[in-house]
Design a protein around this motif. Structure first.
Motif, short mmCIF file in Angstrom:
data_model
loop_
_atom_site.label_atom_id
_atom_site.label_comp_id
_atom_site.label_asym_id
_atom_site.label_seq_id
_atom_site.Cartn_x
_atom_site.Cartn_y
_atom_site.Cartn_z
N ASN A 1 0.84 -1.20 0.00
CA ASN A 1 0.00 0.00 0.00
C ASN A 1 0.88 1.25 0.00
O ASN A 1 0.89 2.04 0.95
CB ASN A 1 -0.93 0.02 1.22
N LEU B 1 -2.86 -0.97 -2.95
CA LEU B 1 -3.94 -0.11 -3.41
C LEU B 1 -3.38 1.05 -4.22
O LEU B 1 -2.50 1.78 -3.76
CB LEU B 1 -4.72 0.43 -2.21
N LYS B 2 -3.92 1.23 -5.43
CA LYS B 2 -3.56 2.37 -6.26
C LYS B 2 -4.26 3.61 -5.71
O LYS B 2 -5.22 3.52 -4.95
CB LYS B 2 -3.94 2.11 -7.70
N VAL C 1 -6.46 6.08 -6.20
CA VAL C 1 -7.90 6.30 -5.99
C VAL C 1 -8.45 5.27 -5.01
O VAL C 1 -9.20 5.61 -4.08
CB VAL C 1 -8.65 6.28 -7.33
N ASP C 2 -8.07 4.01 -5.19
CA ASP C 2 -8.53 2.97 -4.28
C ASP C 2 -7.95 3.16 -2.87
O ASP C 2 -8.61 2.84 -1.87
CB ASP C 2 -8.14 1.60 -4.81
N GLU D 1 -10.04 5.61 -1.13
CA GLU D 1 -11.31 4.97 -0.82
C GLU D 1 -11.17 4.11 0.44
O GLU D 1 -12.07 4.09 1.29
CB GLU D 1 -11.77 4.09 -2.00
N ALA D 2 -10.03 3.43 0.55
CA ALA D 2 -9.79 2.60 1.74
C ALA D 2 -9.60 3.46 2.98
O ALA D 2 -9.97 3.06 4.09
CB ALA D 2 -8.56 1.72 1.51
N GLY E 1 -5.09 2.16 -13.48
CA GLY E 1 -5.60 2.81 -12.28
C GLY E 1 -5.44 4.31 -12.29
O GLY E 1 -5.68 4.98 -11.29
#
Length: 886
Positions: free
Chosen positions: A123, A374-375, A377-378, A381-382, A687
């Motif tokens: 991450n 996680l890229k 944007v994700d 979001e996380a 992504g």
């Protein structure tokens, strides 16, 4: 004795060499390094103004915890302890790093080693995801590695240069000037620009194609079919060195001429002109940047371009090939060390077990991440949904730069533990930190960066940082030590980090990987200090292919079978607009500013050309919406984002399209964070977010009053609907609009400008508005101009009066009037930031007989440094000559 330091510019991916001179009295001056092979002494307006950005105002001097000053031990113990506790309670996936293409390679390397090798999760992502991820994906799919095939020299050697989705003249100005000089020396060289806007780059174009947003895949698929069907192919190269051509050709043929014209928005003859030029020129270079990458079909755009070069064999040889123009100063260096969440160091693959084993053994890593993280944007979001509970943000401002920026701000604000390492205290993101760590900035830190042509250069320190500011790599290493990984992070300096990075690049390589700089493994501090710019690869066991300058001329690629891949590019132009949201919004950079202006915003010169956030609007669209030039306009997206900016009417903008720059923040404007309008729509492969195409609506924003303020002190507590703040030589300038303050304008001025009770004010008030000036003794400290519409005042002139002595009452009246009196001079709005030349200076030179851009430059110096303003000078010249002929 004066000190001179060779270093590298901290702005775009051109990677210009810089000479910094510090005189005995401490004065610093900056010039281009004539020996650096990226720029040969040229600098753009931003690079030329670097010395003006070195002030310590606003800098973070000490670590802070919860807003109170702390020492490094307390702050780092808290960071390490909280990360360790979060991992123990929720697992390694509950922590994340978000980094920046403005970090040095050494910073990036240590961060990735800590997260992927020792924390054991991937991450860790970077704002390079916002600018270069689709190029990475396209390269890896086509070549088997993130390899940039060519170099800058190829641009000058080409017979045809195709520029796709890049305003080079403003975003990579030194490289653009190299191209312009080559075209001037060889007029037969052709330039094609493919961009919805007719930008300054188009001024040297033989052909400008105003392609519809996201029409690029269709355009290059059509080119692939045209080249094949008309025999413009290198069939031997395709047969011997590639795979996948038939599938790519089948996809390319799916659109007929009618569908192609509809999707691209181009006339058939415009499409034919591009195809004929590409087919007929042996040496073709295709340059592409954010207009290609920042798209939900960005990876397919990259591969559609590469497909055309593979089909014709125009790759890896002098003057030919696809060349990605990197957006940030070290996005390439970040890619080399595995800076993205789906990569490993030294261009190894996180999803490859052998690569993971190799890196794990080299690092002696206890728990190397075994799957992508996680890229960007994700990742946020996380953070928003609570999966990520501890977040470290370094050298970037995601509250402004990320799509869906309001949601990102809310996510960070709600995160249980946020660490921010930066140089400036009051960025939109730094305000949300639980722990704020002071980093060294350009001029203070030492390391390496890699530019768009794979050239590694040194950034060298030439002054000490303020207070307790420390290097970014050191911060990560110290946290690694405190988390129990001491031996792996016991670096004595950045040279040891670079030496380890170089060693990993050659570890069990044997030519299997493109990135290899193992010739520098084990470099000592003295050699590191002397390190000259070099292109990779530079393996330890011998010369690199093609002398390190180009890849793939021999037809050898980095897929396991050694062959390149055609990719069936399927991306199509989505029609996202509708009756309620009929405009396509595009965003990007302007000539004289960089990212969120934490550095360039300190330079008065760089703020003089375009001092407010604005929207480029076609005049016909403006008329339909009842909007005049310089009106305030409100732009809203279907997702609920909203900005208020100034209207700039220009027929260089395509109909039903808007352009709003990305630079303005909550520090510099009331409501102009444009990425709040873009949803988190991403390319499925890379992504990368789509920041060039979303549907919006436009309307005029009405305000009861409009105003302009100049102040020696930074205005505080501005509470109007609209405001935009910028530096001037002697203070600040502020545009404002909204309702009249209940306290009255004089009291408002005293409060906002921080005037003392001893300050004298003069002025007048009538039905047209209010004008007043404030003096401390004879010195002008503030002036305010308010009216029902945009006020008539010479803004550069008024700003120049700050701090001057006004013993003569007649001259005080000039300030109140907002223009020079008899015998005074006014250079007008700034056109050339490098030489601070205004439009009135240029008009006067033309009126006196200057009939060319070069002649204007000889008279005024405008356009003689970086050349980025030459297109604007040319337009002024043409307009005046046309008026004279009428």
């Amino acid at each position: 004795m004066a000190q001179e330091t060779r270093t590298t510019c901290p702005y775009c991916g051109v990677g210009c060499g810089v000479l910094v001179r510090v005189d005995d009295d401490g004065r610093t001056s900056v010039s281009g390094d004539p020996d650096h092979p990226a720029n040969f002494g040229r600098l753009c307006s931003k690079g030329s103004a670097l010395a003006e950005t070195l002030g310590d105002d606003g800098r973070i001097h000490h670590p802070e915890i919860g807003g109170r000053q702390a020492d490094w031990d307390e702050a780092l113990d808290l960071v390490a302890g909280t990360f360790a506790q979060t991992i123990a309670e929720h697992g390694p996936e509950a922590v994340a790093f978000y980094l920046s293409g403005q970090l040095l390679t050494e910073d990036y390397y240590v961060a990735n080693k800590l997260m992927k090798g020792f924390i054991g999760a991937a991450n860790i992502d970077t704002n390079s995801r916002l600018c270069m991820a689709s190029s990475v994906a396209g390269h890896r799919r086509a070549f088997g590695a993130d390899t940039v095939p060519g170099n800058y020299e190829d641009i000058e050697l080409a017979d045809l240069v195709v520029i796709v989705g890049s305003n080079m003249a403003w975003c990579h100005p030194v490289l653009y000037q190299r191209l312009a000089a080559a075209k001037a020396a060889r007029p037969e060289m052709a330039v094609v620009v493919i961009d919805p806007r007719r930008t300054a780059t188009s001024d040297i174009a033989d052909l400008h194609l105003s392609v519809r947003a996201d029409g690029d895949v269709a355009l290059f698929n059509g080119l692939l079919a045209h080249l094949h069907d008309n025999g413009w192919t290198d069939l031997a190269f395709v047969a011997e060195h590639t795979e996948g051509f038939e599938a790519a050709l089948t996809e390319a043929r799916r659109l007929g001429p009618t569908e192609l014209a509809e999707i691209t928005g181009l006339l058939p003859q415009e499409i034919a002109a591009l195809y004929e030029r590409f087919a007929g020129a042996e040496k073709v270079v295709t340059l592409f940047s954010q207009g290609v990458n920042q798209s939900s079909s960005g990876s397919d755009k990259v591969n559609a371009i590469i497909n055309c070069h593979l089909l014709t064999g125009r790759i890896g040889r002098p003057g030919m090939g696809p060349l990605s123009l990197t957006g940030q100063p070290n996005a390439m260096g970040g890619r080399e060390v595995g800076g993205l969440a789906n990569m490993l160091a030294a261009h190894m693959n996180l999803d490859n077990a052998a690569d993971r084993d190799r890196v794990g053994r080299f690092w002696a890593a206890p728990s190397l991440a075994d799957r992508p993280g996680l890229k960007a944007v994700d990742l946020f979001e996380a953070v928003a949904d609570g999966r990520v509970k501890a977040l470290w943000i370094m050298a970037t401002n995601p509250v402004v730069s990320m799509p869906d920026a309001d949601r990102v701000r809310a996510a960070i604000a709600a995160c249980p533990f946020v660490v921010v390492s930066d140089i400036q205290r009051d960025t939109d993101t730094a305000r949300l930190a639980h722990v704020l760590l002071p980093s060294l900035g350009w001029s203070e830190k030492s390391g390496t960066v890699t530019n768009s042509e794979r050239r590694i250069s040194r950034q060298r320190a030439f002054r000490a940082g303020p207070g307790e500011a420390r290097a970014d790599w050191w911060q990560f290493a110290e946290v690694g030590r405190r988390m129990g990984f001491g031996d792996a992070f016991a670096y004595a300096g950045p040279h040891q980090v670079f030496a380890e990075h170089a060693g990993l690049s050659g570890f069990e390589n044997g030519g299997a990987r493109d990135f290899d700089i193992s010739a520098h493994a084990g470099i000592d501090a003295a050699s590191y200090e002397r390190l000259k710019p070099f292109q990779w690869p530079q393996p330890a066991d011998g010369p690199s292919p093609d002398g390190g300058s180009r890849f793939f001329a021999d037809g050898r690629f980095y897929h396991p079978d050694g062959r390149a891949r055609f990719v069936a590019a399927k991306g199509e132009a989505e029609r996202r607009t509708n009756w309620g949201f009929p405009f396509v919004l595009n965003t990007g950079r302007i000539r004289d500013q960089w990212h969120t202006m934490t550095r360039t915003g300190k330079s008065p010169r760089l703020s003089a050309h375009l001092a407010e956030p604005f929207a480029e609007i076609h005049p016909a669209d403006a008329r339909a919406c009842g909007i005049d030039d310089a009106d305030l306009v409100e732009i809203e997206s279907a997702e609920g984002g909203r900005v208020i900016v100034r209207a700039l009417l220009t027929d260089r903008q395509a109909r039903c399209n808007l352009f709003v720059p990305m630079h303005w923040t909550g520090e510099t404007s009331a409501l102009a964070r444009v990425n709040a309008l873009f949803p988190g729509r991403v390319d499925a492969v890379s992504g990368q977010p789509a920041l060039k195409h979303t549907a919006v609506r436009l309307r005029r924003h009405d305000s009861a009053v409009h105003g302009f303020l100049v102040s020696s002190e930074k205005p505080e507590g501005v509470d109007t609907d609209y405001w935009a703040l910028a530096r001037t030589e002697h203070g600040w300038r502020l545009e404002l609009a909204g309702s009249e303050p209940a306290e009255g304008w004089e009291d408002w001025l005293r409060r906002v400008a921080g005037l003392s009770s001893q300050t004298d004010t003069i002025g007048y008030y009538d039905r047209t508005g209010t004008r007043m000036a404030a003096f401390e003794g004879t010195r002008l400290v503030a002036a305010l101009y308010v009216g029902e519409g945009p006020v008539a005042v010479s803004r550069p002139w008024a700003a120049d009066q700050l701090g001057q002595s006004f013993a003569d009452p007649h001259r005080r009246a000039d300030v109140v009037a907002g223009r020079p009196g008899k015998g005074g001079s006014d250079k007008g709005a700034i056109v050339c930031a490098c030489a601070s030349v205004g439009i009135n200076d240029i008009r006067a030179a033309i009126a006196s007989g200057c009939q060319s851009v070069a002649a204007v430059g000889e008279t005024t110096a405008a356009g003689t440094n970086c050349g980025s303003c030459r297109p604007e000078i040319r337009r002024i010249l043409e307009s005046m000559m046309m008026q004279a002929a009428e």
